[in-house]
Design a protein around this motif. Structure first.
Motif, PDB file in Angstrom:
ATOM      1  N   ASN A 354      -2.766  -0.911 -12.840  1.00 24.59           N
ATOM      2  CA  ASN A 354      -1.617  -0.716 -13.719  1.00 24.59           C
ATOM      3  C   ASN A 354      -0.875   0.559 -13.325  1.00 24.59           C
ATOM      4  OD1 ASN A 354      -1.939  -3.019 -15.482  1.00 24.59           O
ATOM      5  ND2 ASN A 354      -3.763  -1.998 -16.275  1.00 24.59           N
ATOM      6  N   ASP A 355       0.175   0.859 -14.047  1.00 20.54           N
ATOM      7  CA  ASP A 355       0.970   2.075 -13.832  1.00 20.54           C
ATOM      8  C   ASP A 355       1.632   2.115 -12.459  1.00 20.54           C
ATOM      9  OD1 ASP A 355       0.503   2.999 -16.334  1.00 20.54           O
ATOM     10  OD2 ASP A 355      -1.088   4.388 -15.775  1.00 20.54           O
ATOM     11  N   ASP A 356       1.846   0.948 -11.823  1.00 24.42           N
ATOM     12  CA  ASP A 356       2.518   0.861 -10.523  1.00 24.42           C
ATOM     13  C   ASP A 356       1.771   1.592  -9.419  1.00 24.42           C
ATOM     14  OD1 ASP A 356       4.762  -0.727 -11.291  1.00 24.42           O
ATOM     15  OD2 ASP A 356       5.571   1.019 -12.321  1.00 24.42           O
ATOM     16  N   ILE A 357       0.487   1.797  -9.600  1.00 26.63           N
ATOM     17  CA  ILE A 357      -0.353   2.318  -8.524  1.00 26.63           C
ATOM     18  C   ILE A 357      -0.552   1.212  -7.490  1.00 26.63           C
ATOM     19  CG2 ILE A 357      -2.686   3.146  -7.974  1.00 26.63           C
ATOM     20  CD1 ILE A 357      -2.678   4.390 -10.794  1.00 26.63           C
ATOM     21  N   VAL A 358      -0.538   1.563  -6.214  1.00 22.82           N
ATOM     22  CA  VAL A 358      -0.682   0.568  -5.156  1.00 22.82           C
ATOM     23  C   VAL A 358      -1.672   1.080  -4.112  1.00 22.82           C
ATOM     24  CG1 VAL A 358       1.687  -0.228  -5.469  1.00 22.82           C
ATOM     25  CG2 VAL A 358       1.186   1.469  -3.717  1.00 22.82           C
ATOM     26  N   ASP A 359      -2.169   0.173  -3.290  1.00 20.34           N
ATOM     27  CA  ASP A 359      -2.833   0.585  -2.061  1.00 20.34           C
ATOM     28  C   ASP A 359      -1.925   0.167  -0.897  1.00 20.34           C
ATOM     29  OD1 ASP A 359      -3.200  -2.094  -1.598  1.00 20.34           O
ATOM     30  OD2 ASP A 359      -5.345  -2.104  -1.971  1.00 20.34           O
ATOM     31  N   VAL A 360      -2.395   0.357   0.330  1.00 24.05           N
ATOM     32  CA  VAL A 360      -1.499   0.136   1.467  1.00 24.05           C
ATOM     33  C   VAL A 360      -1.233  -1.344   1.716  1.00 24.05           C
ATOM     34  CG1 VAL A 360      -2.113   2.281   2.603  1.00 24.05           C
ATOM     35  CG2 VAL A 360      -3.480   0.221   3.040  1.00 24.05           C
ATOM     36  N   THR A 361      -1.932  -2.238   1.034  1.00 27.11           N
ATOM     37  CA  THR A 361      -1.695  -3.671   1.221  1.00 27.11           C
ATOM     38  C   THR A 361      -0.762  -4.241   0.163  1.00 27.11           C
ATOM     39  OG1 THR A 361      -3.570  -4.368  -0.157  1.00 27.11           O
ATOM     40  CG2 THR A 361      -4.007  -3.889   2.153  1.00 27.11           C
ATOM     41  N   ARG A 362      -0.320  -3.421  -0.781  1.00 25.89           N
ATOM     42  CA  ARG A 362       0.464  -3.927  -1.902  1.00 25.89           C
ATOM     43  C   ARG A 362       1.782  -3.198  -2.033  1.00 25.89           C
ATOM     44  NH1 ARG A 362      -2.919  -6.875  -5.277  1.00 25.89           N
ATOM     45  NH2 ARG A 362      -5.071  -6.793  -4.553  1.00 25.89           N
ATOM     46  N   GLY A 363       2.647  -3.755  -2.852  1.00 22.61           N
ATOM     47  CA  GLY A 363       3.918  -3.119  -3.125  1.00 22.61           C
ATOM     48  C   GLY A 363       5.027  -3.646  -2.240  1.00 22.61           C
ATOM     49  N   ASP A 364       6.250  -3.263  -2.590  1.00 19.49           N
ATOM     50  CA  ASP A 364       7.428  -3.738  -1.871  1.00 19.49           C
ATOM     51  C   ASP A 364       7.700  -2.964  -0.594  1.00 19.49           C
ATOM     52  OD1 ASP A 364       8.135  -5.750  -3.777  1.00 19.49           O
ATOM     53  OD2 ASP A 364       8.806  -4.144  -5.096  1.00 19.49           O
ATOM     54  N   ASP A 365       6.929  -1.901  -0.346  1.00 16.72           N
ATOM     55  CA  ASP A 365       7.203  -1.079   0.823  1.00 16.72           C
ATOM     56  C   ASP A 365       6.163  -1.265   1.928  1.00 16.72           C
ATOM     57  OD1 ASP A 365       5.162  -0.022  -0.592  1.00 16.72           O
ATOM     58  OD2 ASP A 365       6.017   1.982  -0.819  1.00 16.72           O
ATOM     59  N   THR A 366       5.406  -2.365   1.897  1.00 21.15           N
ATOM     60  CA  THR A 366       4.397  -2.583   2.931  1.00 21.15           C
ATOM     61  C   THR A 366       4.981  -2.735   4.340  1.00 21.15           C
ATOM     62  OG1 THR A 366       4.373  -4.923   2.262  1.00 21.15           O
ATOM     63  CG2 THR A 366       2.634  -3.500   1.395  1.00 21.15           C
ATOM     64  N   PRO A 367       6.161  -3.333   4.536  1.00 22.09           N
ATOM     65  CA  PRO A 367       6.718  -3.367   5.908  1.00 22.09           C
ATOM     66  C   PRO A 367       6.955  -1.975   6.470  1.00 22.09           C
ATOM     67  CG  PRO A 367       7.814  -4.985   4.522  1.00 22.09           C
ATOM     68  CD  PRO A 367       6.990  -4.135   3.610  1.00 22.09           C
ATOM     69  N   GLN A 368       7.417  -1.036   5.627  1.00 16.86           N
ATOM     70  CA  GLN A 368       7.613   0.328   6.104  1.00 16.86           C
ATOM     71  C   GLN A 368       6.288   0.979   6.482  1.00 16.86           C
ATOM     72  OE1 GLN A 368       9.063  -1.146   3.561  1.00 16.86           O
ATOM     73  NE2 GLN A 368      10.987  -0.195   2.947  1.00 16.86           N
ATOM     74  N   LEU A 369       5.229   0.632   5.754  1.00 17.22           N
ATOM     75  CA  LEU A 369       3.919   1.182   6.075  1.00 17.22           C
ATOM     76  C   LEU A 369       3.437   0.694   7.442  1.00 17.22           C
ATOM     77  CD1 LEU A 369       2.037   1.021   2.658  1.00 17.22           C
ATOM     78  CD2 LEU A 369       2.699   3.057   3.928  1.00 17.22           C
ATOM     79  N   ASP A 370       3.723  -0.572   7.756  1.00 17.66           N
ATOM     80  CA  ASP A 370       3.343  -1.089   9.065  1.00 17.66           C
ATOM     81  C   ASP A 370       4.023  -0.301  10.177  1.00 17.66           C
ATOM     82  OD1 ASP A 370       1.580  -3.018   8.200  1.00 17.66           O
ATOM     83  OD2 ASP A 370       3.114  -4.571   8.014  1.00 17.66           O
ATOM     84  N   GLU A 371       5.258   0.114   9.943  1.00 13.43           N
ATOM     85  CA  GLU A 371       5.989   0.871  10.957  1.00 13.43           C
ATOM     86  C   GLU A 371       5.399   2.265  11.153  1.00 13.43           C
ATOM     87  OE1 GLU A 371       9.981   0.939   9.622  1.00 13.43           O
ATOM     88  OE2 GLU A 371      10.299  -1.242   9.830  1.00 13.43           O
ATOM     89  N   LYS A 372       4.744   2.777  10.111  1.00 11.32           N
ATOM     90  CA  LYS A 372       4.214   4.143  10.167  1.00 11.32           C
ATOM     91  C   LYS A 372       2.690   4.168  10.249  1.00 11.32           C
ATOM     92  CE  LYS A 372       8.059   5.747   7.307  1.00 11.32           C
ATOM     93  NZ  LYS A 372       8.441   6.465   6.064  1.00 11.32           N
ATOM     94  N   SER A 373       2.091   3.066  10.665  1.00 11.19           N
ATOM     95  CA  SER A 373       0.638   2.947  10.616  1.00 11.19           C
ATOM     96  C   SER A 373      -0.081   3.699  11.723  1.00 11.19           C
ATOM     97  CB  SER A 373       0.243   1.466  10.672  1.00 11.19           C
ATOM     98  OG  SER A 373       0.651   0.891  11.912  1.00 11.19           O
ATOM     99  N   ASN A 374       0.652   4.118  12.771  1.00 12.02           N
ATOM    100  CA  ASN A 374       0.037   4.831  13.898  1.00 12.02           C
ATOM    101  C   ASN A 374      -1.099   4.017  14.517  1.00 12.02           C
ATOM    102  OD1 ASN A 374       1.698   7.144  13.507  1.00 12.02           O
ATOM    103  ND2 ASN A 374       0.320   7.854  11.889  1.00 12.02           N
ATOM    104  N   GLY A 375      -0.902   2.705  14.581  1.00 13.53           N
ATOM    105  CA  GLY A 375      -1.890   1.840  15.201  1.00 13.53           C
ATOM    106  C   GLY A 375      -3.007   1.404  14.283  1.00 13.53           C
ATOM    107  N   LEU A 376      -3.000   1.860  13.024  1.00  6.44           N
ATOM    108  CA  LEU A 376      -4.041   1.477  12.074  1.00  6.44           C
ATOM    109  C   LEU A 376      -3.736   0.112  11.479  1.00  6.44           C
ATOM    110  CD1 LEU A 376      -4.461   4.884  10.205  1.00  6.44           C
ATOM    111  CD2 LEU A 376      -5.918   3.974  12.022  1.00  6.44           C
ATOM    112  N   ASN A 377      -4.745  -0.623  11.148  1.00  8.50           N
ATOM    113  CA  ASN A 377      -4.593  -1.912  10.473  1.00  8.50           C
ATOM    114  C   ASN A 377      -4.700  -1.675   8.972  1.00  8.50           C
ATOM    115  OD1 ASN A 377      -4.594  -4.527   9.559  1.00  8.50           O
ATOM    116  ND2 ASN A 377      -6.461  -5.155  10.626  1.00  8.50           N
ATOM    117  N   ARG A 378      -3.579  -1.814   8.268  1.00 10.39           N
ATOM    118  CA  ARG A 378      -3.610  -1.520   6.831  1.00 10.39           C
ATOM    119  C   ARG A 378      -4.531  -2.447   6.058  1.00 10.39           C
ATOM    120  NH1 ARG A 378       0.347  -4.784   3.969  1.00 10.39           N
ATOM    121  NH2 ARG A 378       1.709  -5.879   5.416  1.00 10.39           N
TER     122      ARG A 378
END
Length: 442
Positions: A354-378
């Motif tokens: 709840n409270d709009d908390i997310v992990d790296v696999t959730r949320g509307d900004d996951t594509p941006q996270l893939d771009e900044k993953s530095n080779g990590l698999n989210r």
């Protein structure tokens, strides 16, 4: 002569004097008509030369009492008619002041920033507009709808384009009363006490019943059922369909909640919920209980616990202390709060956290996270729990606005990447979340 004076002047004067309220003139006229049409009274008036006796005075008194009784009955009937007319006038005035169609809403300017220990943070700026349309059918029933329009200011696209869909109609339902029971039918928003275990839309029905208490507030009981969306089966070892699916839209939900005043400034809340994956008949049950109380005029304490029948990640709790209250209709009002909580994914009926908390696999900004993953698999950083603190401030700069600012910091408990569901592996990752938002109501 005295008798003529009594019948011709004193008797009507007494009648008129006793009816000096609403309906007096009709009563007096009816009394004079009754005197004129009464042959016995007229004959007595004509017999002016006859002596006044005790019997004649008693007869006159009897006739006067009858006429007064008739006047009183006429007055009562007139007052009843006036009361009925007043009620009808109030209904007409109410309908004239309450339009058949009412449109209101709010707009939001939002900036979110999430930071993860292994991933660069993402900025998300968005604008939202929510319109509520209410159509009054009659004194008991009405139609309601909510329409949401959003835009991602960072990319100038719809905020939900990542999911391949938009949500222009969030709610569409009929609301009314059947006896003393409030009823909803259609697609409506349901929120559990303190948004602790459920916060989602339902396609179904709802009944609500309130019981008055001595504290001046009703004890509210709400039963809801329908089809909804759930994330609670994510990472569940019993999920034979796909253990890592995050969203299930074909789930049957049942919810029973109660909010009971137990003191002047204290409420106890309880919630029982059940979510069922209809295609494989996997069922999860959740129970929660909490309370809120005012410690003094400005200080409010809220706390709750939750548990589900899942084998893993099945307990959550929170406690929050709030000072003051920000009210959009009171310029300059504000509140400040601090919240400590442990949230585990299999206790929520709808949201993973709840409270709009997310992990790296959730949320509307996951594509941006893939771009900044530095080779990590989210996908190797799926989180099963969050343990942390939120500090928040709400302020009303001008009427019908609210400025919201809160900062959340804590640890995300990570699933074992090689584990096909179940508990996390004990690893904790830093996480922080900052939100700045301006709301405008109209």
């Amino acid at each position: 002569m005295k008798k003529n004076l009594l019948m011709g002047g004193l008797l009507p004067a007494l009648v008129l004097g006793s009816c000096g309220v609403a309906g007096a003139q009709p009563a007096a006229m009816d009394t004079l008509t009754a005197i004129e049409q009464n042959p016995e009274t007229v004959n007595q008036a004509k017999a002016a030369n006859e002596p006044v006796t005790q019997e004649s005075l008693q007869e006159m008194r009897r006739q006067l009492e009858e006429q007064l009784q008739q006047a009183q009955e006429l007055q009562n009937r007139l007052n009843a008619q006036l009361g009925s007319l007043e009620k009808r006038m109030k209904k007409v005035e109410k309908r004239s002041w309450e339009p058949q169609v009412d449109i209101h809403g709010y707009g939001r300017l939002r900036w979110d920033k999430h930071n993860f220990s292994d991933f660069n943070g993402t900025d998300r700026k968005s604008v939202w507009l929510n319109l509520f349309v209410n159509h009054r059918i009659n004194d008991r029933w009405s139609l309601h709808s909510e329409h949401e329009f959003e835009n991602d200011l960072s990319s100038n696209t719809g905020a939900y384009k990542e999911h391949g869909k938009s949500r222009p109609v969030l709610q569409l339902y009929a609301q009314g009363r059947v006896g003393d029971v409030n009823v909803k039918l259609g697609r409506f928003y349901l929120q559990s006490p303190y948004k602790f275990t459920y916060d989602e839309k339902v396609n179904g029905w709802q009944v609500n019943y309130g019981i008055p208490t001595k504290w001046g507030r009703k004890a509210e009981f709400t039963l809801s059922s329908g089809v909804s969306t759930s994330q609670t089966f994510h990472g569940d070892t019993e999920n034979t369909k796909n253990v890592w699916d995050q969203y299930y839209e074909n789930t049957q939900m049942l919810s029973l909640m109660g909010v009971i005043p137990v003191a002047k400034n204290t409420n106890i809340s309880a919630h029982y919920g059940r979510m069922t994956m209809r295609d494989i008949h996997l069922e999860r049950k959740t129970w929660s209980m909490g309370f809120d109380t005012k410690l003094n005029r400005d200080l409010k304490l809220t706390a709750g616990i939750a548990k589900s029948d899942s084998e893993t990640l099945n307990k959550s709790h929170f406690i929050q202390l709030q000072y003051k209250e920000a009210r959009p209709d009171v310029p300059g009002s504000y509140d400040f709060y601090i919240k400590k909580y442990l949230q585990r994914g299999h206790t929520g009926m709808s949201n993973w956290f709840n409270d709009d908390i997310v992990d790296v696999t959730r949320g509307d900004d996951t594509p941006q996270l893939d771009e900044k993953s530095n080779g990590l698999n989210r996908w190797d950083y799926r989180a099963g729990e969050f343990n942390g603190i939120r500090i928040g401030l709400d302020y009303v700069p001008v009427r019908n606005t609210k400025l919201l600012l809160h900062y959340t910091y804590g640890k995300l408990g990570i699933f074992d990447p090689d584990n096909h569901g179940g508990n996390h592996d004990g690893e904790k990752k830093d996480y922080s979340f900052l939100r700045t938002q301006l709301e405008m109501y109209f």
